[in-house]
Design a protein around this motif. Sequence first.
Motif, PDB file in Angstrom:
ATOM      1  N   PRO A 191       0.827  -1.213   0.000  1.00 10.36           N
ATOM      2  CA  PRO A 191       0.000   0.000   0.000  1.00 10.36           C
ATOM      3  C   PRO A 191       0.859   1.259   0.000  1.00 10.36           C
ATOM      4  N   ALA A 192       0.301   2.349  -0.482  1.00  8.44           N
ATOM      5  CA  ALA A 192       1.022   3.619  -0.543  1.00  8.44           C
ATOM      6  C   ALA A 192       1.461   4.068   0.845  1.00  8.44           C
ATOM      7  N   GLU A 193       0.662   3.744   1.882  1.00  3.89           N
ATOM      8  CA  GLU A 193       1.011   4.145   3.246  1.00  3.89           C
ATOM      9  C   GLU A 193       2.315   3.493   3.696  1.00  3.89           C
ATOM     10  N   VAL A 194       2.531   2.257   3.272  1.00  2.91           N
ATOM     11  CA  VAL A 194       3.765   1.558   3.642  1.00  2.91           C
ATOM     12  C   VAL A 194       4.961   2.222   2.956  1.00  2.91           C
ATOM     13  N   GLY A 195       4.794   2.571   1.704  1.00  2.00           N
ATOM     14  CA  GLY A 195       5.862   3.265   0.991  1.00  2.00           C
ATOM     15  C   GLY A 195       6.178   4.610   1.618  1.00  2.00           C
ATOM     16  N   ALA A 196       5.137   5.334   2.013  1.00  2.00           N
ATOM     17  CA  ALA A 196       5.333   6.643   2.639  1.00  2.00           C
ATOM     18  C   ALA A 196       6.020   6.490   3.999  1.00  2.00           C
ATOM     19  N   ALA A 197       5.597   5.503   4.777  1.00  2.00           N
ATOM     20  CA  ALA A 197       6.205   5.277   6.091  1.00  2.00           C
ATOM     21  C   ALA A 197       7.657   4.862   5.945  1.00  2.00           C
ATOM     22  N   THR A 198       7.947   4.046   4.944  1.00  2.00           N
ATOM     23  CA  THR A 198       9.321   3.617   4.694  1.00  2.00           C
ATOM     24  C   THR A 198      10.191   4.813   4.320  1.00  2.00           C
ATOM     25  N   GLY A 199       9.659   5.683   3.491  1.00  2.61           N
ATOM     26  CA  GLY A 199      10.396   6.888   3.114  1.00  2.61           C
ATOM     27  C   GLY A 199      10.668   7.793   4.300  1.00  2.61           C
ATOM     28  N   LYS A 200       9.664   7.975   5.166  1.00  2.78           N
ATOM     29  CA  LYS A 200       9.852   8.802   6.363  1.00  2.78           C
ATOM     30  C   LYS A 200      10.888   8.193   7.296  1.00  2.78           C
ATOM     31  N   LEU A 201      10.835   6.872   7.471  1.00  6.59           N
ATOM     32  CA  LEU A 201      11.813   6.190   8.321  1.00  6.59           C
ATOM     33  C   LEU A 201      13.215   6.374   7.767  1.00  6.59           C
TER      34      LEU A 201
END
Length: 62
Positions: A14-24
């Motif tokens: 999901p896009a949320e996982v990609g966004a969270a990975t980028g923030k991390l």
Amino acid sequence: MRNVTNIRHALPLPAEVGAATGKLDDALVQAIKDAKAAGLPQGLIVSLLHGHAHHQTGIMVN
């Protein structure tokens, strides 16, 4: 190790996982830059990161 998920079977992520990975990733990069700027030895930075990774791996497999 029944709780470990192989993410190849969960794709597409999901896009949320990609966004969270980028923030991390961004937060880690900034923390490392700050630590270097503060004069922490590179070996200490690496050992701290390795220790946290080892601890989190232990949590995942237990």
